[in-house]
Scaffold this active site. Structure first.
Site, mmCIF file in Angstrom:
data_model
loop_
_atom_site.group_PDB
_atom_site.id
_atom_site.type_symbol
_atom_site.label_atom_id
_atom_site.label_comp_id
_atom_site.label_asym_id
_atom_site.label_seq_id
_atom_site.Cartn_x
_atom_site.Cartn_y
_atom_site.Cartn_z
ATOM 1 N N GLY A 15 0.942 -1.018 0.037
ATOM 2 C CA GLY A 15 -0.024 -0.070 -0.034
ATOM 3 C C GLY A 15 0.928 1.018 -0.081
ATOM 4 N N ASP A 34 8.762 -7.664 5.145
ATOM 5 C CA ASP A 34 7.304 -8.294 5.925
ATOM 6 C C ASP A 34 7.769 -9.778 6.070
ATOM 7 O OD1 ASP A 34 4.540 -7.028 5.815
ATOM 8 O OD2 ASP A 34 4.727 -9.261 6.181
ATOM 9 N N GLU A 58 13.037 -7.129 13.697
ATOM 10 C CA GLU A 58 13.998 -7.356 15.033
ATOM 11 C C GLU A 58 15.210 -8.198 14.767
ATOM 12 O OE1 GLU A 58 10.920 -8.435 14.752
ATOM 13 O OE2 GLU A 58 10.200 -9.511 16.214
ATOM 14 N N SER A 76 3.833 0.555 8.890
ATOM 15 C CA SER A 76 2.413 0.177 9.502
ATOM 16 C C SER A 76 2.705 -0.715 10.398
ATOM 17 C CB SER A 76 1.493 -0.126 8.417
ATOM 18 O OG SER A 76 1.605 0.797 7.112
ATOM 19 N N CYS A 79 -1.396 -3.571 14.365
ATOM 20 C CA CYS A 79 -2.430 -2.622 14.907
ATOM 21 C C CYS A 79 -3.018 -3.403 15.726
ATOM 22 C CB CYS A 79 -3.138 -2.334 13.934
ATOM 23 S SG CYS A 79 -4.246 -3.194 12.719
HETATM 24 N N1 SAH Z 1 0.873 -1.348 4.893
HETATM 25 C C1 SAH Z 1 0.751 -2.713 4.731
HETATM 26 C C2 SAH Z 1 0.161 -3.667 5.643
HETATM 27 C C3 SAH Z 1 0.505 -3.349 7.118
HETATM 28 S S1 SAH Z 1 -0.009 -4.762 8.223
HETATM 29 C C4 SAH Z 1 0.256 -3.023 3.219
HETATM 30 O O1 SAH Z 1 -0.041 -2.131 2.548
HETATM 31 O O2 SAH Z 1 -0.372 -4.049 3.278
HETATM 32 C C5 SAH Z 1 1.353 -5.083 9.192
HETATM 33 C C6 SAH Z 1 2.376 -5.916 8.621
HETATM 34 O O3 SAH Z 1 3.455 -6.199 9.200
HETATM 35 C C7 SAH Z 1 1.799 -7.571 8.301
HETATM 36 O O4 SAH Z 1 1.989 -7.642 6.661
HETATM 37 C C8 SAH Z 1 2.810 -8.410 9.120
HETATM 38 O O5 SAH Z 1 2.782 -9.510 8.308
HETATM 39 C C9 SAH Z 1 3.754 -7.505 8.938
HETATM 40 N N2 SAH Z 1 4.862 -7.951 10.422
HETATM 41 C C10 SAH Z 1 4.305 -7.993 11.922
HETATM 42 N N3 SAH Z 1 5.512 -8.240 12.389
HETATM 43 C C11 SAH Z 1 6.484 -8.234 11.825
HETATM 44 C C12 SAH Z 1 7.832 -8.350 12.145
HETATM 45 N N4 SAH Z 1 8.297 -8.514 13.383
HETATM 46 N N5 SAH Z 1 8.874 -8.347 11.073
HETATM 47 C C13 SAH Z 1 8.178 -8.105 9.730
HETATM 48 N N6 SAH Z 1 7.089 -7.959 9.408
HETATM 49 C C14 SAH Z 1 6.017 -7.977 10.391
#
Ligand code: SAH
Length: 385
Positions: A15, A34, A58, A76, A79
Protein backbone atom coordinates in the site's frame (compact mmCIF):
# COMPACT_ATOMS: atom_id res chain seq x y z
CA UNK A 1 16.29 15.34 -8.38
CA UNK A 2 17.60 12.02 -7.09
CA UNK A 3 14.82 9.60 -6.11
CA UNK A 4 14.09 9.50 -2.37
CA UNK A 5 15.39 6.18 -1.02
CA UNK A 6 12.62 4.46 0.89
CA UNK A 7 12.74 1.69 3.48
CA UNK A 8 9.24 0.15 3.49
CA UNK A 9 8.82 -1.65 6.81
CA UNK A 10 5.81 -3.96 7.35
CA UNK A 11 5.29 -3.74 3.61
CA UNK A 12 2.31 -6.16 3.34
CA UNK A 13 0.87 -5.94 -0.17
CA UNK A 14 2.61 -2.64 -0.84
CA UNK A 15 0.00 0.00 0.00
CA UNK A 16 2.80 2.45 0.87
CA UNK A 17 4.65 1.63 -2.36
CA UNK A 18 1.54 2.43 -4.43
CA UNK A 19 1.03 5.66 -2.49
CA UNK A 20 4.63 6.64 -3.23
CA UNK A 21 4.10 6.02 -6.94
CA UNK A 22 0.89 8.03 -6.86
CA UNK A 23 2.26 11.02 -4.95
CA UNK A 24 4.39 12.11 -7.89
CA UNK A 25 7.67 12.49 -5.98
CA UNK A 26 10.51 10.41 -7.50
CA UNK A 27 11.16 7.58 -5.05
CA UNK A 28 12.80 4.18 -4.96
CA UNK A 29 11.95 1.48 -2.45
CA UNK A 30 15.42 0.17 -1.52
CA UNK A 31 13.98 -2.62 0.64
CA UNK A 32 10.52 -3.84 1.60
CA UNK A 33 10.32 -6.02 4.71
CA UNK A 34 7.54 -8.34 5.87
CA UNK A 35 7.12 -11.83 7.27
CA UNK A 36 3.72 -12.66 5.79
CA UNK A 37 4.33 -15.08 2.94
CA UNK A 38 0.97 -14.48 1.22
CA UNK A 39 1.39 -10.70 1.34
CA UNK A 40 4.97 -11.10 0.11
CA UNK A 41 3.86 -13.14 -2.91
CA UNK A 42 1.41 -10.40 -3.83
CA UNK A 43 4.03 -7.71 -3.29
CA UNK A 44 6.56 -9.56 -5.47
CA UNK A 45 3.93 -10.09 -8.18
CA UNK A 46 3.31 -6.34 -8.42
CA UNK A 47 6.82 -5.06 -7.71
CA UNK A 48 9.15 -7.74 -9.08
CA UNK A 49 12.12 -5.35 -9.16
CA UNK A 50 11.94 -4.27 -5.50
CA UNK A 51 14.22 -6.09 -3.02
CA UNK A 52 11.79 -7.84 -0.66
CA UNK A 53 13.16 -9.26 2.58
CA UNK A 54 11.13 -12.03 4.12
CA UNK A 55 12.59 -11.39 7.58
CA UNK A 56 11.51 -10.24 11.01
CA UNK A 57 12.45 -6.61 11.47
CA UNK A 58 13.95 -7.26 14.90
CA UNK A 59 16.29 -9.80 13.28
CA UNK A 60 17.93 -7.19 11.03
CA UNK A 61 21.15 -5.70 12.34
CA UNK A 62 22.03 -2.03 12.63
CA UNK A 63 24.79 -2.69 10.13
CA UNK A 64 22.34 -4.04 7.54
CA UNK A 65 20.08 -1.03 8.02
CA UNK A 66 23.04 1.33 7.60
CA UNK A 67 24.03 -0.34 4.33
CA UNK A 68 20.63 0.49 2.83
CA UNK A 69 21.35 4.21 3.18
CA UNK A 70 17.69 5.24 3.07
CA UNK A 71 16.20 8.76 3.24
CA UNK A 72 12.80 7.73 4.49
CA UNK A 73 11.03 5.04 6.51
CA UNK A 74 7.39 4.16 5.85
CA UNK A 75 5.77 1.81 8.32
CA UNK A 76 2.46 0.31 9.42
CA UNK A 77 3.36 -1.63 12.59
CA UNK A 78 0.94 -4.43 13.59
CA UNK A 79 -2.23 -2.74 14.84
CA UNK A 80 -3.75 -5.52 16.97
CA UNK A 81 -2.07 -4.29 20.20
CA UNK A 82 -3.94 -0.97 19.81
CA UNK A 83 -7.40 -1.79 18.46
CA UNK A 84 -10.43 -1.33 20.66
CA UNK A 85 -11.55 -4.88 19.99
CA UNK A 86 -8.11 -6.29 20.79
CA UNK A 87 -6.70 -6.66 24.29
CA UNK A 88 -4.85 -3.35 23.98
CA UNK A 89 -1.62 -4.97 25.08
CA UNK A 90 0.24 -1.94 23.72
CA UNK A 91 4.01 -2.13 24.40
CA UNK A 92 3.68 -5.36 26.39
CA UNK A 93 2.20 -7.19 23.39
CA UNK A 94 4.88 -9.26 21.65
CA UNK A 95 3.72 -7.86 18.31
CA UNK A 96 5.01 -4.43 19.35
CA UNK A 97 8.55 -5.77 19.84
CA UNK A 98 9.71 -5.02 16.31
CA UNK A 99 8.41 -1.45 16.55
CA UNK A 100 10.32 -0.88 19.80
CA UNK A 101 13.39 -2.28 18.06
CA UNK A 102 13.00 0.34 15.30
CA UNK A 103 12.80 3.07 17.94
CA UNK A 104 15.97 1.70 19.48
CA UNK A 105 17.81 1.60 16.13
CA UNK A 106 16.72 5.04 14.90
CA UNK A 107 19.09 7.22 17.00
CA UNK A 108 21.98 4.87 16.25
CA UNK A 109 21.81 4.96 12.46
CA UNK A 110 24.83 6.50 10.67
CA UNK A 111 22.46 8.66 8.65
CA UNK A 112 19.03 9.10 10.26
CA UNK A 113 16.26 9.25 7.63
CA UNK A 114 15.03 12.70 6.64
CA UNK A 115 11.40 11.56 6.57
CA UNK A 116 9.20 9.08 8.45
CA UNK A 117 5.59 8.16 7.79
CA UNK A 118 3.77 5.88 10.21
CA UNK A 119 0.25 4.54 9.87
CA UNK A 120 -1.80 2.86 12.57
CA UNK A 121 -5.32 2.32 13.85
CA UNK A 122 -7.39 4.64 15.94
CA UNK A 123 -6.29 3.81 19.47
CA UNK A 124 -2.58 4.20 18.73
CA UNK A 125 -2.78 7.91 19.55
CA UNK A 126 -3.39 7.15 23.24
CA UNK A 127 -0.87 4.29 23.52
CA UNK A 128 2.46 4.10 25.30
CA UNK A 129 3.97 3.01 21.99
CA UNK A 130 3.02 6.41 20.58
CA UNK A 131 4.54 8.12 23.64
CA UNK A 132 7.80 6.29 23.07
CA UNK A 133 7.74 7.19 19.39
CA UNK A 134 7.21 10.86 20.22
CA UNK A 135 10.06 10.78 22.77
CA UNK A 136 12.44 9.18 20.28
CA UNK A 137 11.56 11.67 17.56
CA UNK A 138 11.92 14.59 19.95
CA UNK A 139 15.30 13.33 21.20
CA UNK A 140 16.43 12.97 17.57
CA UNK A 141 15.19 16.51 16.84
CA UNK A 142 12.53 15.60 14.32
CA UNK A 143 9.57 17.88 13.63
CA UNK A 144 6.38 15.83 13.43
CA UNK A 145 2.64 16.06 12.80
CA UNK A 146 -0.12 13.69 13.78
CA UNK A 147 -3.46 13.42 12.06
CA UNK A 148 -6.50 11.15 12.01
CA UNK A 149 -7.88 10.73 8.51
CA UNK A 150 -10.61 8.66 6.89
CA UNK A 151 -10.91 8.16 3.09
CA UNK A 152 -14.25 10.01 3.12
CA UNK A 153 -12.25 13.23 3.39
CA UNK A 154 -10.66 12.52 -0.01
CA UNK A 155 -14.02 11.71 -1.62
CA UNK A 156 -13.93 7.93 -1.21
CA UNK A 157 -17.11 6.34 0.19
CA UNK A 158 -15.38 4.18 2.77
CA UNK A 159 -14.70 4.73 6.47
CA UNK A 160 -11.25 3.80 7.57
CA UNK A 161 -10.22 6.20 10.29
CA UNK A 162 -6.49 5.89 10.79
CA UNK A 163 -3.72 7.58 12.76
CA UNK A 164 -0.79 8.98 10.77
CA UNK A 165 2.43 10.49 11.95
CA UNK A 166 4.58 12.47 9.53
CA UNK A 167 8.10 13.34 10.66
CA UNK A 168 10.82 15.41 9.07
CA UNK A 169 14.29 16.18 10.31
CA UNK A 170 14.18 19.93 10.97
CA UNK A 171 15.06 21.94 7.88
CA UNK A 172 13.70 25.40 8.58
CA UNK A 173 10.61 27.56 8.30
CA UNK A 174 8.67 25.39 5.88
CA UNK A 175 8.08 22.91 8.69
CA UNK A 176 5.62 25.10 10.52
CA UNK A 177 3.33 25.15 7.50
CA UNK A 178 2.59 21.43 7.46
CA UNK A 179 -0.09 21.75 10.11
CA UNK A 180 -2.13 24.17 8.05
CA UNK A 181 -1.44 22.20 4.87
CA UNK A 182 -2.90 19.12 6.53
CA UNK A 183 -5.98 21.04 7.54
CA UNK A 184 -6.40 22.39 3.98
CA UNK A 185 -6.00 18.97 2.45
CA UNK A 186 -8.27 17.16 4.89
CA UNK A 187 -10.77 19.80 5.97
CA UNK A 188 -12.60 19.14 9.24
CA UNK A 189 -16.07 17.67 8.79
CA UNK A 190 -18.96 19.97 7.94
CA UNK A 191 -21.58 20.62 10.61
CA UNK A 192 -23.74 17.57 11.19
CA UNK A 193 -21.41 15.37 9.16
CA UNK A 194 -19.71 12.27 10.42
CA UNK A 195 -16.73 12.79 12.72
CA UNK A 196 -14.84 10.34 10.51
CA UNK A 197 -12.87 12.89 8.56
CA UNK A 198 -9.83 14.76 9.75
CA UNK A 199 -8.73 16.08 13.06
CA UNK A 200 -5.19 17.18 13.56
CA UNK A 201 -3.81 15.85 16.82
CA UNK A 202 -0.55 17.72 17.00
CA UNK A 203 0.94 19.21 19.10
CA UNK A 204 -0.95 17.54 21.92
CA UNK A 205 -2.89 14.42 21.39
CA UNK A 206 -6.65 14.27 21.81
CA UNK A 207 -9.08 11.50 21.16
CA UNK A 208 -11.45 12.31 18.30
CA UNK A 209 -14.57 10.56 19.56
CA UNK A 210 -16.34 7.58 18.10
CA UNK A 211 -15.70 6.51 14.53
CA UNK A 212 -18.85 4.56 13.94
CA UNK A 213 -16.82 2.05 11.98
CA UNK A 214 -18.18 -0.84 13.96
CA UNK A 215 -21.75 0.35 13.72
CA UNK A 216 -24.10 -1.99 11.90
CA UNK A 217 -27.41 -1.77 10.12
CA UNK A 218 -29.03 -0.13 7.07
CA UNK A 219 -31.33 2.84 7.06
CA UNK A 220 -34.06 1.08 8.96
CA UNK A 221 -34.98 1.55 12.54
CA UNK A 222 -36.59 -1.84 12.71
CA UNK A 223 -33.14 -3.27 12.27
CA UNK A 224 -30.79 -3.01 15.25
CA UNK A 225 -29.70 0.58 15.01
CA UNK A 226 -30.23 3.89 16.73
CA UNK A 227 -31.74 7.10 15.41
CA UNK A 228 -28.30 8.75 15.55
CA UNK A 229 -26.83 6.04 13.36
CA UNK A 230 -29.59 6.36 10.79
CA UNK A 231 -29.17 10.14 10.74
CA UNK A 232 -25.43 9.87 10.32
CA UNK A 233 -25.82 7.51 7.39
CA UNK A 234 -28.28 9.86 5.72
CA UNK A 235 -25.83 12.75 6.07
CA UNK A 236 -23.06 10.60 4.61
CA UNK A 237 -25.21 9.50 1.67
CA UNK A 238 -26.06 13.10 0.89
CA UNK A 239 -22.52 14.41 0.96
CA UNK A 240 -21.79 15.44 -2.66
CA UNK A 241 -18.04 15.68 -2.00
CA UNK A 242 -17.93 11.89 -1.68
CA UNK A 243 -18.31 9.73 -4.79
CA UNK A 244 -21.02 7.07 -5.02
CA UNK A 245 -20.22 3.40 -4.43
CA UNK A 246 -21.21 2.76 -8.06
CA UNK A 247 -17.93 4.27 -9.27
CA UNK A 248 -15.98 1.53 -7.48
CA UNK A 249 -17.90 -1.55 -8.66
CA UNK A 250 -16.80 -4.14 -11.16
CA UNK A 251 -18.93 -4.58 -14.28
CA UNK A 252 -21.71 -7.07 -13.50
CA UNK A 253 -21.98 -9.71 -16.18
CA UNK A 254 -24.33 -12.66 -16.15
CA UNK A 255 -23.66 -14.69 -13.05
CA UNK A 256 -20.18 -13.32 -12.34
CA UNK A 257 -21.26 -12.12 -8.89
CA UNK A 258 -22.82 -15.48 -7.85
CA UNK A 259 -19.79 -16.54 -5.79
CA UNK A 260 -20.13 -13.40 -3.71
CA UNK A 261 -23.80 -13.77 -2.77
CA UNK A 262 -24.55 -14.21 0.94
CA UNK A 263 -25.79 -17.72 1.61
CA UNK A 264 -29.07 -18.71 3.34
CA UNK A 265 -27.48 -19.45 6.73
CA UNK A 266 -25.71 -16.10 6.84
CA UNK A 267 -28.84 -14.23 5.78
CA UNK A 268 -31.03 -15.87 8.40
CA UNK A 269 -28.55 -15.46 11.20
CA UNK A 270 -27.09 -12.01 10.51
CA UNK A 271 -29.63 -10.02 8.45
CA UNK A 272 -30.31 -7.59 11.30
CA UNK A 273 -26.66 -6.65 11.80
CA UNK A 274 -25.53 -6.37 8.18
CA UNK A 275 -24.40 -2.97 6.97
CA UNK A 276 -26.22 -2.86 3.63
CA UNK A 277 -25.35 -0.27 0.98
CA UNK A 278 -26.68 0.42 -2.50
CA UNK A 279 -24.70 1.59 -5.56
CA UNK A 280 -25.88 5.18 -5.12
CA UNK A 281 -24.78 5.33 -1.45
CA UNK A 282 -21.81 7.49 -0.56
CA UNK A 283 -20.66 5.42 2.39
CA UNK A 284 -19.46 1.98 3.42
CA UNK A 285 -17.92 0.72 6.64
CA UNK A 286 -14.30 -0.28 7.07
CA UNK A 287 -13.30 -3.58 5.45
CA UNK A 288 -11.36 -5.64 7.97
CA UNK A 289 -9.27 -8.73 7.48
CA UNK A 290 -12.21 -10.92 8.54
CA UNK A 291 -14.39 -9.81 5.60
CA UNK A 292 -15.97 -12.76 3.80
CA UNK A 293 -15.40 -15.03 6.82
CA UNK A 294 -17.20 -13.16 9.57
CA UNK A 295 -20.24 -11.03 8.91
CA UNK A 296 -20.66 -8.74 11.85
CA UNK A 297 -18.59 -5.55 11.80
CA UNK A 298 -16.19 -6.65 9.04
CA UNK A 299 -17.42 -4.45 6.17
CA UNK A 300 -20.51 -3.48 4.20
CA UNK A 301 -22.44 -5.73 1.84
CA UNK A 302 -24.05 -4.58 -1.40
CA UNK A 303 -27.70 -4.83 -2.40
CA UNK A 304 -27.59 -6.45 -5.84
CA UNK A 305 -31.26 -6.18 -6.81
CA UNK A 306 -32.58 -2.65 -6.76
CA UNK A 307 -36.14 -3.60 -7.72
CA UNK A 308 -36.69 -4.89 -4.19
CA UNK A 309 -37.39 -2.28 -1.50
CA UNK A 310 -35.57 -2.71 1.80
CA UNK A 311 -38.71 -1.72 3.73
CA UNK A 312 -40.69 -4.49 2.10
CA UNK A 313 -38.07 -7.00 3.17
CA UNK A 314 -37.38 -5.95 6.73
CA UNK A 315 -40.79 -4.80 7.97
CA UNK A 316 -42.31 -7.53 10.11
CA UNK A 317 -39.48 -9.91 9.22
CA UNK A 318 -39.22 -11.26 12.75
CA UNK A 319 -42.78 -12.53 12.70
CA UNK A 320 -42.18 -14.77 9.69
CA UNK A 321 -41.19 -18.41 9.49
CA UNK A 322 -37.58 -19.15 8.56
CA UNK A 323 -38.61 -20.12 5.06
CA UNK A 324 -40.59 -16.92 4.48
CA UNK A 325 -37.80 -14.82 5.97
CA UNK A 326 -35.31 -16.38 3.63
CA UNK A 327 -37.51 -15.87 0.58
CA UNK A 328 -37.73 -12.16 1.40
CA UNK A 329 -34.04 -11.71 2.16
CA UNK A 330 -32.93 -13.55 -0.98
CA UNK A 331 -34.81 -10.99 -3.09
CA UNK A 332 -32.27 -8.30 -2.14
CA UNK A 333 -29.45 -10.32 -3.76
CA UNK A 334 -27.07 -9.23 -1.05
CA UNK A 335 -23.45 -9.84 -1.90
CA UNK A 336 -19.96 -9.18 -0.62
CA UNK A 337 -17.88 -6.61 -2.42
CA UNK A 338 -15.34 -8.47 -4.57
CA UNK A 339 -11.66 -8.19 -3.60
CA UNK A 340 -11.16 -5.95 -6.65
CA UNK A 341 -13.94 -3.66 -5.45
CA UNK A 342 -12.47 -3.55 -1.93
CA UNK A 343 -9.11 -2.68 -3.53
CA UNK A 344 -10.84 0.08 -5.52
CA UNK A 345 -12.37 1.50 -2.35
CA UNK A 346 -8.93 1.41 -0.77
CA UNK A 347 -7.51 3.50 -3.59
CA UNK A 348 -5.40 0.78 -5.23
CA UNK A 349 -4.73 1.52 -8.92
CA UNK A 350 -5.96 -0.72 -11.75
CA UNK A 351 -2.41 -1.96 -12.26
CA UNK A 352 -2.57 -3.73 -8.88
CA UNK A 353 -3.38 -7.42 -9.20
CA UNK A 354 -3.22 -10.72 -7.31
CA UNK A 355 -1.27 -13.79 -8.41
CA UNK A 356 -3.69 -16.45 -9.67
CA UNK A 357 -3.37 -18.91 -6.82
CA UNK A 358 -4.36 -16.46 -4.05
CA UNK A 359 -7.80 -17.38 -2.67
CA UNK A 360 -10.62 -14.89 -2.16
CA UNK A 361 -10.37 -15.17 1.63
CA UNK A 362 -6.61 -14.53 1.50
CA UNK A 363 -7.25 -11.48 -0.67
CA UNK A 364 -9.74 -10.02 1.82
CA UNK A 365 -7.35 -10.73 4.65
CA UNK A 366 -4.37 -8.86 3.18
CA UNK A 367 -6.53 -6.00 1.92
CA UNK A 368 -8.05 -5.63 5.40
CA UNK A 369 -4.53 -5.18 6.80
CA UNK A 370 -3.57 -2.61 4.21
CA UNK A 371 -4.24 1.11 3.89
CA UNK A 372 -5.99 3.66 1.74
CA UNK A 373 -3.53 4.52 -1.02
CA UNK A 374 -5.12 7.89 -1.91
CA UNK A 375 -5.04 9.12 1.69
CA UNK A 376 -1.39 8.12 2.09
CA UNK A 377 -0.34 9.58 -1.25
CA UNK A 378 -1.78 12.95 -0.22
CA UNK A 379 0.07 12.79 3.10
CA UNK A 380 3.29 11.91 1.26
CA UNK A 381 2.85 14.92 -1.01
CA UNK A 382 2.62 17.16 2.05
CA UNK A 383 5.63 15.57 3.66
CA UNK A 384 7.95 15.28 0.65
CA UNK A 385 7.18 18.21 -1.59
N1 SAH B 1 0.88 -1.45 4.99
C1 SAH B 1 0.82 -2.83 4.67
C2 SAH B 1 0.20 -3.70 5.73
C3 SAH B 1 0.75 -3.59 7.10
S1 SAH B 1 -0.03 -4.73 8.22
C4 SAH B 1 0.05 -3.02 3.36
O1 SAH B 1 -0.16 -2.06 2.63
O2 SAH B 1 -0.37 -4.13 3.06
C5 SAH B 1 1.34 -5.17 9.19
C6 SAH B 1 2.30 -6.10 8.48
O3 SAH B 1 3.42 -6.26 9.35
C7 SAH B 1 1.77 -7.50 8.20
O4 SAH B 1 1.87 -7.75 6.82
C8 SAH B 1 2.70 -8.42 9.00
O5 SAH B 1 3.02 -9.61 8.31
C9 SAH B 1 3.94 -7.56 9.18
N2 SAH B 1 4.75 -7.84 10.37
C10 SAH B 1 4.30 -7.98 11.63
N3 SAH B 1 5.31 -8.17 12.49
C11 SAH B 1 6.45 -8.15 11.75
C12 SAH B 1 7.83 -8.30 12.06
N4 SAH B 1 8.23 -8.50 13.33
N5 SAH B 1 8.73 -8.22 11.06
C13 SAH B 1 8.33 -8.01 9.78
N6 SAH B 1 7.02 -7.88 9.43
C14 SAH B 1 6.10 -7.94 10.40
Amino acid sequence: MDPVRILELYSGIGGMHYALKECGVPAEVVAAIDINTTANQIYKHNFPETPLWNKTIEGITLDDFNKLSFDMITMSPPCQPFTRIGLQGDVSDSRTKSFLYILDILPRLHKPPRFILLENVKGFETSSARQRLVKTLTDCRYAFWEVMVSPTSVGIPNSRLRYFLLARSPTGDSDVQINSLILDTFPPPAEGATPQQASVLSPTCTSSGQTGEEVHGGHFLYKRETVTEVERKLVQNNNPSVRPIRDFLEPQKDGNMEPYLLGPKTLLRYAAVLDIVQPDCRRSVCFTKGYGRYVEGTGSVLQGCMETQMDGVFLGLDQLSEEEKLQRLLKLKLRYFTPREVANLMGFPHSFSFPQHISTIQKYRVLGNSLNVVVVSKLLQLLLS
